[in-house]
Design a protein around this motif. Structure first.
Motif, PDB file in Angstrom:
ATOM      1  N   THR A  88      -5.267   3.730   0.102  1.00 28.90           N
ATOM      2  CA  THR A  88      -3.895   3.423   0.506  1.00 28.90           C
ATOM      3  C   THR A  88      -3.465   4.195   1.747  1.00 28.90           C
ATOM      4  O   THR A  88      -2.664   3.699   2.538  1.00 28.90           O
ATOM      5  N   THR A  92       0.817  -1.220   0.000  1.00 33.62           N
ATOM      6  CA  THR A  92       0.000   0.000   0.000  1.00 33.62           C
ATOM      7  C   THR A  92       0.847   1.265   0.000  1.00 33.62           C
ATOM      8  O   THR A  92       0.507   2.254  -0.657  1.00 33.62           O
ATOM      9  N   SER A 148      -7.413  -1.738   0.321  1.00 31.78           N
ATOM     10  CA  SER A 148      -7.212  -0.387  -0.206  1.00 31.78           C
ATOM     11  C   SER A 148      -7.890  -0.113  -1.546  1.00 31.78           C
ATOM     12  O   SER A 148      -8.294   1.033  -1.808  1.00 31.78           O
TER      13      SER A 148
END
Length: 274
Positions: free
Chosen positions: A242, A49, A230
């Motif tokens: 994210t 992420t 995410s």
């Protein structure tokens, strides 16, 4: 869950009174406990992420972010190599950064250079196998209970880097190219890790081999988990973004590392297996 074997006093060579005292050996890697696996998976999720976050929102692009994170990793690894024993803060910061860099290496090959995921997965698998082969031929062990010299530590971190790059490519291959989806990929890789645990504890598979197989598999597990949390719902994710996912997992990692720094529950043995 512990995969790697522990040294036993009964296997030690007899000591003679005339022999010089053996200097204290300080392993640079934590004991393989439940904390180890939890933080490892969290770091792999953050690696996925955070790499996406920096590449998309920092305005540096894949190339710029890759250069920046590689520089930061180099600085932290210098600090890690200079420590005389395992230090949770430095060690896990290195793991988190190497997770990001491993992700960026795979993403650069795929997005900037157009290398198919099938090819990058195969190449990283070969490179990782080569590291293990050279490491074993030089040191006669791949055990993480014996990361007590500069050369062994160099082999260790090189292997870790390639496990992250391989796991990223393999995870993307399964989730995206093969169309399995993020959640299904999480289930598949979790099942594979469980199978490794069964072969280790029920069938007596070699502890070192089981450890490294599980270590590789945690990368695509964490990456698929990060993407599932995410990515937007239209792409098969929960849509947390994210930023939220990275901050959440970083907070948990920080809390665990602080806890381990205070309690020393994952401190390595002073006299590890060589």
């Amino acid at each position: 869950m512990t995969y790697d074997s522990q040294p036993t006093t009964s296997d030690a060579a007899p000591r003679h009174s005339s022999a010089p005292p053996r200097p204290a050996v300080r392993n640079k890697v934590p004991e393989v406990t439940a904390y180890f696996w939890i933080i490892k998976v969290l770091c792999t999720t953050v690696g996925e992420t955070a790499a996406d976050l920096l590449a998309e929102k920092a305005g540096l692009g894949l190339t710029g972010v890759s250069a920046l994170m590689s520089l930061l990793l180099g600085v932290v690894l210098v600090a890690q190599f200079r420590t005389r024993a395992y230090r949770p803060g430095v060690y896990w910061l290195a793991v988190a950064l190497i997770s990001v860099v491993g992700t960026l290496i795979s993403d650069n090959l795929t997005d900037n250079m157009g290398v198919p995921l099938e090819v990058s997965t195969a190449v990283f698998a070969v490179l990782l196998a080569a590291v293990f082969l050279i490491w074993y031929r030089n040191e006669r062990t791949l055990s993480i209970h014996s990361i007590d010299t500069t050369r062994r530590e160099a082999f260790y971190w090189l292997a870790v880097l390639f496990t992250f790059a391989l796991g990223t490519a393999a995870g993307d291959l399964v989730a995206e190219r093969l169309g399995l989806g993020y959640l299904n990929s999480v289930v598949v890789f979790a099942a594979l890790i469980a199978a490794v645990a069964v072969t280790r504890f029920k069938l007596g598979v070699n502890a070192v081999a089981a450890f490294w197989i599980a270590y590789v598999l945690t990368r695509p597990l964490g990456a698929s988990m990060g993407d599932y949390l995410s990515q937007p719902g239209a792409d098969g994710g929960l849509g947390l973004g994210t930023v939220v996912t990275s901050v959440l997992f970083l907070a948990v990692i920080l809390a665990l590392v602080v806890y381990l720094s205070v309690t020393c529950k994952d401190a390595p043995l002073d006299d590890p297996e060589s």
